[in-house]
Design a protein around this motif. Sequence first.
Motif, mmCIF file in Angstrom:
data_model
loop_
_atom_site.group_PDB
_atom_site.id
_atom_site.type_symbol
_atom_site.label_atom_id
_atom_site.label_comp_id
_atom_site.label_asym_id
_atom_site.label_seq_id
_atom_site.Cartn_x
_atom_site.Cartn_y
_atom_site.Cartn_z
ATOM 1 N N GLU A 1 60.549 91.348 41.111
ATOM 2 C CA GLU A 1 60.370 89.894 41.056
ATOM 3 C C GLU A 1 59.188 89.456 41.909
ATOM 4 O OE1 GLU A 1 64.144 88.241 42.230
ATOM 5 O OE2 GLU A 1 65.163 89.210 40.539
ATOM 6 N N VAL B 1 56.020 90.241 39.911
ATOM 7 C CA VAL B 1 55.851 89.310 38.793
ATOM 8 C C VAL B 1 55.322 87.972 39.305
ATOM 9 C CG1 VAL B 1 57.077 87.986 37.019
ATOM 10 C CG2 VAL B 1 57.549 90.433 37.301
ATOM 11 N N ASP B 2 55.884 87.501 40.404
ATOM 12 C CA ASP B 2 55.457 86.226 40.975
ATOM 13 C C ASP B 2 54.027 86.308 41.519
ATOM 14 O OD1 ASP B 2 56.054 83.462 41.779
ATOM 15 O OD2 ASP B 2 55.890 84.269 43.812
ATOM 16 N N GLY C 1 53.213 85.970 36.617
ATOM 17 C CA GLY C 1 53.903 86.165 35.349
ATOM 18 C C GLY C 1 53.083 86.819 34.251
ATOM 19 N N PHE D 1 53.070 89.811 33.609
ATOM 20 C CA PHE D 1 53.940 90.857 33.090
ATOM 21 C C PHE D 1 55.361 90.527 33.534
ATOM 22 C CE2 PHE D 1 51.732 92.305 36.944
ATOM 23 C CZ PHE D 1 52.790 92.481 37.818
ATOM 24 N N THR D 2 56.316 91.265 33.036
ATOM 25 C CA THR D 2 57.723 91.011 33.348
ATOM 26 C C THR D 2 58.269 92.056 34.308
ATOM 27 O OG1 THR D 2 58.557 92.383 31.543
ATOM 28 C CG2 THR D 2 58.065 90.055 31.031
ATOM 29 N N ALA D 3 59.436 91.786 34.851
ATOM 30 C CA ALA D 3 60.106 92.778 35.699
ATOM 31 C C ALA D 3 60.371 94.047 34.894
ATOM 32 C CB ALA D 3 61.413 92.206 36.256
ATOM 33 N N GLU D 4 60.703 93.884 33.628
ATOM 34 C CA GLU D 4 60.930 95.047 32.755
ATOM 35 C C GLU D 4 59.669 95.901 32.658
ATOM 36 O OE1 GLU D 4 63.311 97.568 30.626
ATOM 37 O OE2 GLU D 4 63.934 95.750 31.667
ATOM 38 N N ASP D 5 58.496 95.247 32.589
ATOM 39 C CA ASP D 5 57.234 95.991 32.579
ATOM 40 C C ASP D 5 57.075 96.802 33.861
ATOM 41 O OD1 ASP D 5 56.362 94.977 30.081
ATOM 42 O OD2 ASP D 5 55.487 93.209 31.046
#
Length: 104
Positions: A49, A52-53, A57, A59-63
């Motif tokens: 997180e 990502v921040d 944003g 990319f995502t946490a999943e990335d």
Amino acid sequence: MKIKLGEKTYHTKELMFGDLYKANEFKKYIEDGASKGKDPLSEFDKMAEYLVDLFAGQFTAEDVYKKLPNKGCILKVLELANQVQAESIGQLEIKNDPAVAKEV
């Protein structure tokens, strides 16, 4: 600052005072022992997180989970937080200086 996830390289947005606050908050969480081993998965979630921040944003946490190499990943996240702090007190040279209006 930049990070490579898979084949793509991402660059941070212009950093603001809030980014310094979040870097300090993140580092304090880690330095205080995070979840003290009770919930290591939430520690990984906080790291993802934070990235990502920091990178606004892009990319995502999943990335992060799928594309950030395991080798040195925790140190990489801490290094980025350290860079935010260092830049705030002028220890790092800003790579993208803002344009200065030319007087006519």
